[in-house]
Design a protein around this motif. Structure first.
Motif, PDB file in Angstrom:
ATOM      1  N   ALA A   1      27.135   8.182  15.290  1.00 13.45           N
ATOM      2  CA  ALA A   1      27.665   7.861  14.264  1.00 13.45           C
ATOM      3  C   ALA A   1      26.320   8.065  12.854  1.00 13.45           C
ATOM      4  N   ASN A   2      26.385   8.923  11.958  1.00 15.89           N
ATOM      5  CA  ASN A   2      25.906   9.003  11.409  1.00 15.89           C
ATOM      6  C   ASN A   2      26.258   8.762  10.265  1.00 15.89           C
ATOM      7  N   THR A   3      27.085   8.204   9.470  1.00 10.21           N
ATOM      8  CA  THR A   3      27.437   7.143   8.288  1.00 10.21           C
ATOM      9  C   THR A   3      27.953   5.935   8.331  1.00 10.21           C
ATOM     10  N   PHE A   4      28.470   4.890   7.856  1.00 11.61           N
ATOM     11  CA  PHE A   4      28.849   3.850   8.462  1.00 11.61           C
ATOM     12  C   PHE A   4      29.156   3.089   7.115  1.00 11.61           C
ATOM     13  N   SER A   5      30.893   2.569   7.494  1.00 20.84           N
ATOM     14  CA  SER A   5      31.287   1.517   6.011  1.00 20.84           C
ATOM     15  C   SER A   5      30.880   0.694   6.392  1.00 20.84           C
ATOM     16  N   PRO A   6      31.085   0.300   5.111  1.00 20.75           N
ATOM     17  CA  PRO A   6      30.208  -1.636   4.346  1.00 20.75           C
ATOM     18  C   PRO A   6      30.852  -2.799   5.046  1.00 20.75           C
TER      19      PRO A   6
ATOM     20  N   ARG B   1      17.902  -6.451   8.490  1.00 20.74           N
ATOM     21  CA  ARG B   1      19.848  -6.684   7.940  1.00 20.74           C
ATOM     22  C   ARG B   1      18.596  -6.727   6.656  1.00 20.74           C
ATOM     23  N   THR B   2      17.752  -6.888   6.202  1.00 19.74           N
ATOM     24  CA  THR B   2      17.779  -7.784   4.989  1.00 19.74           C
ATOM     25  C   THR B   2      17.170  -6.565   4.240  1.00 19.74           C
ATOM     26  N   GLN B   3      17.388  -6.575   2.734  1.00 28.66           N
ATOM     27  CA  GLN B   3      16.665  -5.269   2.008  1.00 28.66           C
ATOM     28  C   GLN B   3      15.046  -5.396   2.198  1.00 28.66           C
ATOM     29  N   GLU B   4      14.475  -7.061   2.865  1.00 31.92           N
ATOM     30  CA  GLU B   4      13.080  -6.800   2.270  1.00 31.92           C
ATOM     31  C   GLU B   4      12.979  -6.317   3.871  1.00 31.92           C
ATOM     32  N   GLY B   5      13.389  -5.721   4.804  1.00 31.10           N
ATOM     33  CA  GLY B   5      13.319  -5.427   5.973  1.00 31.10           C
ATOM     34  C   GLY B   5      13.659  -4.097   6.297  1.00 31.10           C
ATOM     35  N   ARG B   6      13.828  -3.849   6.091  1.00 34.46           N
ATOM     36  CA  ARG B   6      14.945  -2.241   5.781  1.00 34.46           C
ATOM     37  C   ARG B   6      13.010  -1.329   4.869  1.00 34.46           C
ATOM     38  N   ARG B   7      12.853  -1.987   3.872  1.00 30.71           N
ATOM     39  CA  ARG B   7      12.382  -1.773   3.026  1.00 30.71           C
ATOM     40  C   ARG B   7      10.787  -1.497   3.517  1.00 30.71           C
ATOM     41  N   ARG B   8      10.457  -2.251   4.509  1.00 26.73           N
ATOM     42  CA  ARG B   8       9.301  -1.735   4.777  1.00 26.73           C
ATOM     43  C   ARG B   8       9.925  -0.530   6.706  1.00 26.73           C
ATOM     44  N   LEU B   9      10.774  -1.280   7.267  1.00 23.90           N
ATOM     45  CA  LEU B   9      11.561  -0.310   8.314  1.00 23.90           C
ATOM     46  C   LEU B   9      11.562   1.249   7.672  1.00 23.90           C
ATOM     47  N   LEU B  10      11.772   1.943   6.703  1.00 22.67           N
ATOM     48  CA  LEU B  10      12.778   3.099   6.054  1.00 22.67           C
ATOM     49  C   LEU B  10      11.691   4.666   5.836  1.00 22.67           C
TER      50      LEU B  10
ATOM     51  N   HIS C   1       8.995   4.545   8.115  1.00 27.70           N
ATOM     52  CA  HIS C   1       8.565   4.799   9.725  1.00 27.70           C
ATOM     53  C   HIS C   1       9.080   5.555  10.153  1.00 27.70           C
ATOM     54  N   LEU C   2      10.068   5.969   9.198  1.00 28.58           N
ATOM     55  CA  LEU C   2      11.526   7.350   9.544  1.00 28.58           C
ATOM     56  C   LEU C   2      11.463   8.072   9.102  1.00 28.58           C
ATOM     57  N   ALA C   3      11.844   9.370  10.242  1.00 32.19           N
ATOM     58  CA  ALA C   3      12.122  10.837  10.033  1.00 32.19           C
ATOM     59  C   ALA C   3      13.005  10.801   8.286  1.00 32.19           C
ATOM     60  N   GLU C   4      12.612  11.546   7.466  1.00 32.07           N
ATOM     61  CA  GLU C   4      13.269  11.714   6.318  1.00 32.07           C
ATOM     62  C   GLU C   4      15.018  11.992   6.519  1.00 32.07           C
ATOM     63  N   GLY C   5      15.159  12.757   7.546  1.00 33.43           N
ATOM     64  CA  GLY C   5      16.984  12.668   7.686  1.00 33.43           C
ATOM     65  C   GLY C   5      17.375  11.410   8.098  1.00 33.43           C
ATOM     66  N   ASN C   6      16.344  10.534   8.619  1.00 32.33           N
ATOM     67  CA  ASN C   6      17.068   9.733   9.580  1.00 32.33           C
ATOM     68  C   ASN C   6      17.520   8.241   7.769  1.00 32.33           C
ATOM     69  N   ARG C   7      17.089   8.712   7.354  1.00 30.58           N
ATOM     70  CA  ARG C   7      16.862   7.058   6.238  1.00 30.58           C
ATOM     71  C   ARG C   7      17.802   6.912   5.546  1.00 30.58           C
ATOM     72  N   ALA C   8      18.629   8.144   4.668  1.00 30.61           N
ATOM     73  CA  ALA C   8      20.210   7.873   4.352  1.00 30.61           C
ATOM     74  C   ALA C   8      21.096   6.800   5.195  1.00 30.61           C
ATOM     75  N   LYS C   9      20.836   7.188   6.337  1.00 27.17           N
ATOM     76  CA  LYS C   9      22.052   6.306   7.213  1.00 27.17           C
ATOM     77  C   LYS C   9      21.534   5.419   8.111  1.00 27.17           C
ATOM     78  N   THR C  10      20.399   5.418   7.941  1.00 25.96           N
ATOM     79  CA  THR C  10      19.536   3.485   8.607  1.00 25.96           C
ATOM     80  C   THR C  10      20.141   2.542   6.748  1.00 25.96           C
ATOM     81  N   GLU C  11      19.667   3.118   5.612  1.00 27.87           N
ATOM     82  CA  GLU C  11      20.095   3.127   4.451  1.00 27.87           C
ATOM     83  C   GLU C  11      21.561   2.034   4.538  1.00 27.87           C
ATOM     84  N   SER C  12      22.855   3.148   4.838  1.00 24.25           N
ATOM     85  CA  SER C  12      24.310   2.819   4.570  1.00 24.25           C
ATOM     86  C   SER C  12      24.615   1.906   6.319  1.00 24.25           C
ATOM     87  N   ALA C  13      23.430   1.859   7.470  1.00 26.29           N
ATOM     88  CA  ALA C  13      24.125   1.147   8.363  1.00 26.29           C
ATOM     89  C   ALA C  13      24.156  -0.928   8.283  1.00 26.29           C
TER      90      ALA C  13
END
Length: 202
Positions: free
Chosen positions: A26-31, A64-73, A75-87
């Motif tokens: 999957a490259n996009t996710f529901s909420p 799963r937290t906004q803080e955790g996501r802020r720290r992770l994003l 380090h991800l390749a640019e093409g992987n960031r949007a889908k990770t934000e939506s997961a």
């Protein structure tokens, strides 16, 4: 695949489809959220799958937290960031390079089993191989839970390790987004090699 071939397998055809034929990255996710109970059920299923000497080097960081996501994003390749934000949840799967410290409890009949892993380079190789096996099982477990997995290797593993595992002997291997698929979640499916292209007999 014909029904006669499907019938050779003991698992029903719909389960075969769920785990393999119809499952996609999957490259996009529901909420819709992914619960801790679902993640626990996935792990409690796949922990029984085989590894070398039943070693269990896989470790998981649930983001799963906004803080955790802020720290992770970053380090991800640019093409992987949007889908990770939506997961709804992202899991960093890593190998514990000190997995051998748990071997006395894994092998109560062989309390000195960890002595086989005193060589650091050899131990890292065993940890990486067997954690990678467990990652494959984990992805199947996600599918068995009716969820979609989006595994990614496009990330700065050393950066993730510094960010999250500075105080642990963990080496990140794969980052997996997990959730229900969103709109336009699937890319065009690429072909797979056939049996005769892969299998030889000695």
């Amino acid at each position: 695949m014909t029904s006669s071939v499907q019938d050779v397998l003991l698992v029903p055809a719909d389960v075969q489809d769920l785990l393999f034929r119809e499952a996609r990255t999957a490259n996009t996710f529901s909420p819709e959220p992914v619960s801790d109970a679902q993640l626990r059920a996935i792990y409690d299923l796949v922990k029984w799958a085989p590894t070398s000497m039943n070693t269990q080097p896989l470790r998981a960081l649930v983001v799963r937290t906004q803080e955790g996501r802020r720290r992770l994003l970053p380090h991800l390749a640019e093409g992987n960031r949007a889908k990770t934000e939506s997961a709804p949840v992202t899991v960093v799967l890593a190998a514990d390079l000190d997995f051998h410290e748990n071997l006395p409890t894994v092998f109560p009949h062989a309390p000195n089993a960890k002595d086989n892993f005193t060589d650091e380079a050899a131990r890292e190789k065993v940890a990486t191989l067997n954690a990678s096996l467990q990652i494959g099982y984990f992805i199947l477990g996600v599918r068995a839970a009716g969820l979609a997995a989006g595994p990614m290797t496009g990330f700065d593993a050393a950066g993730v390790d510094r960010e999250f595992f500075a105080d642990r002997p963990w080496k990140s291997l794969v980052v997996v987004n997990i959730g229900k698929p969103g709109e336009n979640a699937w890319r065009e499916r690429l072909p797979r090699l056939g049996y005769d292209e892969v299998v030889s007999t000695a």
